[in-house]
Design an enzyme around this catalytic site. Sequence first.
Site, PDB file in Angstrom:
ATOM      1  N   SER A 141       0.862  -1.173   0.000  1.00 17.65           N
ATOM      2  CA  SER A 141       0.000   0.000   0.000  1.00 17.65           C
ATOM      3  C   SER A 141       0.905   1.231   0.000  1.00 17.65           C
ATOM      4  O   SER A 141       1.851   1.317  -0.787  1.00 17.65           O
ATOM      5  CB  SER A 141      -0.925  -0.040   1.214  1.00 17.65           C
ATOM      6  OG  SER A 141      -1.762   1.092   1.255  1.00 17.65           O
TER       7      SER A 141
ATOM      8  N   TYR B 266      -4.103   8.839  -6.534  1.00 13.46           N
ATOM      9  CA  TYR B 266      -3.230   7.820  -5.927  1.00 13.46           C
ATOM     10  C   TYR B 266      -3.625   7.602  -4.470  1.00 13.46           C
ATOM     11  O   TYR B 266      -3.771   6.457  -4.022  1.00 13.46           O
ATOM     12  CB  TYR B 266      -1.768   8.247  -6.026  1.00 13.46           C
ATOM     13  CG  TYR B 266      -0.822   7.240  -5.426  1.00 13.46           C
ATOM     14  CD1 TYR B 266      -0.457   6.091  -6.129  1.00 13.46           C
ATOM     15  CD2 TYR B 266      -0.302   7.417  -4.142  1.00 13.46           C
ATOM     16  CE1 TYR B 266       0.400   5.145  -5.567  1.00 13.46           C
ATOM     17  CE2 TYR B 266       0.558   6.482  -3.583  1.00 13.46           C
ATOM     18  CZ  TYR B 266       0.900   5.355  -4.296  1.00 13.46           C
ATOM     19  OH  TYR B 266       1.743   4.418  -3.734  1.00 13.46           O
TER      20      TYR B 266
ATOM     21  N   LYS C 188      -5.088   4.006  -2.834  1.00 14.08           N
ATOM     22  CA  LYS C 188      -4.468   3.307  -1.715  1.00 14.08           C
ATOM     23  C   LYS C 188      -5.388   3.259  -0.490  1.00 14.08           C
ATOM     24  O   LYS C 188      -5.364   2.290   0.272  1.00 14.08           O
ATOM     25  CB  LYS C 188      -3.122   3.955  -1.364  1.00 14.08           C
ATOM     26  CG  LYS C 188      -2.062   3.748  -2.441  1.00 14.08           C
ATOM     27  CD  LYS C 188      -1.808   2.263  -2.722  1.00 14.08           C
ATOM     28  CE  LYS C 188      -0.658   2.046  -3.680  1.00 14.08           C
ATOM     29  NZ  LYS C 188      -0.397   0.603  -3.931  1.00 14.08           N
TER      30      LYS C 188
END
Length: 274
Positions: A134, A148, A152
Site C-alpha cells: 500500500s 493515488y 491506496k
Amino acid sequence: MSKIIFITGASKGFGRLWAEALLRRGDKVAATARNTDALKDLVTKYGENVLPLALDVNDRNSVFEAVNKAAKHFGEIDVLINNAGYGLFGTTEETTEAQARQQMETNFFGSLWVIQAILPIFRQQKSGYLIQISSVLGLTTLPLLGLYNASKFAVEGLVETVATETSGLGIHTTLIEPNGYATDWAGASAGQTSADITDYNSIRKAFAESGDNADNWGKPEATVQPVLNLIDNPNPPKRLLFGKVAYNLMHDVYSARLKEIEDWKEVSITAHGH
C-alpha cells in the site's frame, strides 16, 4: 525451509529487489511483469527457482491464469507480494476521466483481481500469507496525489476486510505502507496530469521543493531484510510502516485524529439519538 512466493510488478523497484533477495536465499519465485524480457537475467542466474510470467494486472482473466499456472508449476504458493501499481501526479481538478479510471484500474482493481485469484489456493492449502504493498498515503494524504491517495485508501479497506474474512482460515495479511523511496515509482513509471490551472502553482512549487529533500526518500535496499524477516514471522502485523518519514508522519496524524475525536465526543454521542 524455502518458500514459494508470487510477486507482481517484479521487473523493477521493490518487486525486483525483493524477488532477487528471495531467490538469493533459496526461495522459489513466480515473478510477473508486463514484459518478461526484464526477467531473463533472473532465469539465467536462478534457473528453475524462478518462473517468469507475463501479466497485466488490469486483465482479470490473465491474473487468474498466471496465479493458477504458478500454483501448478510449484505445487503451492506460500506468499503473495501484491506490488504492481504506479503514481499519478497532479491536482484532482486537472485529472482527466481516463487518468482517474486507469489509476483505480491498476492500483485498486489490479490488486483485487490478484487477491481474488490467490485466495482459493490459500483456502485449499489452509495456509497462506498475503502481503499487500500500500502506501503511507493510504492512511493520510498529500496534495497533487489525489487519485493515488484514493486508490491506496481503497486498497487499505479491501485488505483489512479480507483479513477479517479469512482470519479463521490459516491466512495472514499485512499491509506494507512505505513513505517515498528512490525507486521508479516517481520517475518513468509515474503518470502526470496537466498543469493548466495557475491557481495551483504555489502548491506545485511547495510539493516540488519538498521532493528535493533527499532525506525524505528512503533507500530501497534498506527494505530487503525487513521484508525477508516479515515473510519468516509466524505472527506478522496487520500493518507495517516502512520508513522514518512514514513513522513520524503517522504518529503525528493519529495523535491529532484522536484529539479531534475526543474534542467532538459529545456531538458524536448526541448524534446517535439514544
